[in-house]
Design a protein around this motif. Sequence first.
Motif, PDB file in Angstrom:
ATOM      1  N   ALA A   1       0.828  -1.210   0.000  1.00 40.59           N
ATOM      2  CA  ALA A   1       0.000   0.000   0.000  1.00 40.59           C
ATOM      3  C   ALA A   1       0.861   1.258   0.000  1.00 40.59           C
ATOM      4  O   ALA A   1       0.646   2.168  -0.811  1.00 40.59           O
ATOM      5  N   PHE A   2       1.859   1.329   0.889  1.00 42.40           N
ATOM      6  CA  PHE A   2       2.634   2.569   0.902  1.00 42.40           C
ATOM      7  C   PHE A   2       3.615   2.658  -0.255  1.00 42.40           C
ATOM      8  O   PHE A   2       3.909   3.753  -0.744  1.00 42.40           O
ATOM      9  N   LEU A   3       4.103   1.519  -0.760  1.00 42.73           N
ATOM     10  CA  LEU A   3       4.963   1.583  -1.949  1.00 42.73           C
ATOM     11  C   LEU A   3       4.180   2.096  -3.150  1.00 42.73           C
ATOM     12  O   LEU A   3       4.684   2.917  -3.922  1.00 42.73           O
ATOM     13  N   LEU A   4       2.971   1.632  -3.314  1.00 43.91           N
ATOM     14  CA  LEU A   4       2.144   2.082  -4.439  1.00 43.91           C
ATOM     15  C   LEU A   4       1.790   3.556  -4.298  1.00 43.91           C
ATOM     16  O   LEU A   4       1.832   4.311  -5.271  1.00 43.91           O
TER      17      LEU A   4
ATOM     18  N   THR B   1       6.929  -3.164  13.425  1.00 43.76           N
ATOM     19  CA  THR B   1       6.727  -1.835  13.995  1.00 43.76           C
ATOM     20  C   THR B   1       7.179  -0.749  13.028  1.00 43.76           C
ATOM     21  O   THR B   1       6.490   0.259  12.844  1.00 43.76           O
ATOM     22  N   GLU B   2       8.332  -0.943  12.386  1.00 40.54           N
ATOM     23  CA  GLU B   2       8.822   0.039  11.406  1.00 40.54           C
ATOM     24  C   GLU B   2       7.886   0.134  10.206  1.00 40.54           C
ATOM     25  O   GLU B   2       7.626   1.225   9.696  1.00 40.54           O
ATOM     26  N   ILE B   3       7.380  -1.010   9.772  1.00 35.77           N
ATOM     27  CA  ILE B   3       6.466  -1.036   8.620  1.00 35.77           C
ATOM     28  C   ILE B   3       5.151  -0.350   8.979  1.00 35.77           C
ATOM     29  O   ILE B   3       4.626   0.450   8.197  1.00 35.77           O
ATOM     30  N   ALA B   4       4.626  -0.640  10.164  1.00 34.67           N
ATOM     31  CA  ALA B   4       3.377  -0.007  10.600  1.00 34.67           C
ATOM     32  C   ALA B   4       3.553   1.504  10.721  1.00 34.67           C
ATOM     33  O   ALA B   4       2.672   2.273  10.312  1.00 34.67           O
ATOM     34  N   LYS B   5       4.680   1.942  11.261  1.00 32.68           N
ATOM     35  CA  LYS B   5       4.938   3.376  11.396  1.00 32.68           C
ATOM     36  C   LYS B   5       4.972   4.041  10.029  1.00 32.68           C
ATOM     37  O   LYS B   5       4.369   5.102   9.825  1.00 32.68           O
ATOM     38  N   LYS B   6       5.672   3.430   9.095  1.00 32.98           N
ATOM     39  CA  LYS B   6       5.752   3.978   7.737  1.00 32.98           C
ATOM     40  C   LYS B   6       4.358   4.042   7.113  1.00 32.98           C
ATOM     41  O   LYS B   6       3.983   5.051   6.503  1.00 32.98           O
TER      42      LYS B   6
ATOM     43  N   PHE C   1      -0.220   7.230   5.274  1.00 27.06           N
ATOM     44  CA  PHE C   1      -1.681   7.347   5.281  1.00 27.06           C
ATOM     45  C   PHE C   1      -2.150   7.971   6.608  1.00 27.06           C
ATOM     46  O   PHE C   1      -2.817   7.323   7.409  1.00 27.06           O
ATOM     47  N   PRO C   2      -1.828   9.242   6.848  1.00 25.46           N
ATOM     48  CA  PRO C   2      -2.170   9.870   8.130  1.00 25.46           C
ATOM     49  C   PRO C   2      -3.683   9.985   8.357  1.00 25.46           C
ATOM     50  O   PRO C   2      -4.135  10.056   9.502  1.00 25.46           O
TER      51      PRO C   2
ATOM     52  N   GLU D   1      -4.371   2.841  14.966  1.00 22.51           N
ATOM     53  CA  GLU D   1      -2.939   2.845  15.268  1.00 22.51           C
ATOM     54  C   GLU D   1      -2.613   1.870  16.400  1.00 22.51           C
ATOM     55  O   GLU D   1      -1.691   1.058  16.295  1.00 22.51           O
ATOM     56  N   GLU D   2      -3.371   1.934  17.467  1.00 25.68           N
ATOM     57  CA  GLU D   2      -3.156   1.036  18.609  1.00 25.68           C
ATOM     58  C   GLU D   2      -3.328  -0.421  18.188  1.00 25.68           C
ATOM     59  O   GLU D   2      -2.540  -1.293  18.573  1.00 25.68           O
ATOM     60  N   ASN D   3      -4.349  -0.701  17.394  1.00 27.86           N
ATOM     61  CA  ASN D   3      -4.593  -2.076  16.939  1.00 27.86           C
ATOM     62  C   ASN D   3      -3.463  -2.574  16.052  1.00 27.86           C
ATOM     63  O   ASN D   3      -3.036  -3.733  16.158  1.00 27.86           O
ATOM     64  N   LEU D   4      -2.969  -1.720  15.181  1.00 31.04           N
ATOM     65  CA  LEU D   4      -1.891  -2.113  14.279  1.00 31.04           C
ATOM     66  C   LEU D   4      -0.620  -2.446  15.056  1.00 31.04           C
ATOM     67  O   LEU D   4      -0.007  -3.496  14.839  1.00 31.04           O
ATOM     68  N   TYR D   5      -0.246  -1.599  16.000  1.00 29.80           N
ATOM     69  CA  TYR D   5       0.938  -1.886  16.814  1.00 29.80           C
ATOM     70  C   TYR D   5       0.708  -3.097  17.724  1.00 29.80           C
ATOM     71  O   TYR D   5       1.637  -3.849  18.022  1.00 29.80           O
TER      72      TYR D   5
END
Length: 128
Positions: free
Chosen positions: A29-32, A64-69, A74-75, A85-89
């Motif tokens: 998703a973020f690469l695209l 964690t690095e991937i989730a942060k990116k 996608f703010p 955010e909490e669920n992803l981490y």
Amino acid sequence: MKYKESLTFKRAGEILIKIIWLEKRLIDAFLLKENPNLKDDFSNSVVSEKHGELKSFWYKKSFTEIAKKFLDVFPEIKSTDPNHEENLYGLGKIRDIISHGHISYYRDTIFFVPESEKRLLALDTAIK
């Protein structure tokens, strides 16, 4: 003595595979989003050299690095779902527990002891 197979073992494996699958989709998703010129790579079976290099770079990173990116790229997600955010981490923490824990075919518990106080602190603060 006959042992019963652990349902925990099976479920932990399923959860781990699903989290790894999600991790790879976050990267996609973020690469695209950052490289719209690579969109054809996502619909073809052939991946360009540039796309392969980007994936390879991110595949070496922690969840964690991937989730942060992902959250940085996608703010708007933070505002659409305050728990996202909490669920992803939290998923990253679960991934660490399963992948670094001691799991047995014949036991219903997972033993997990962080190898250091620093790692324990990182796990505890990952979802904060």
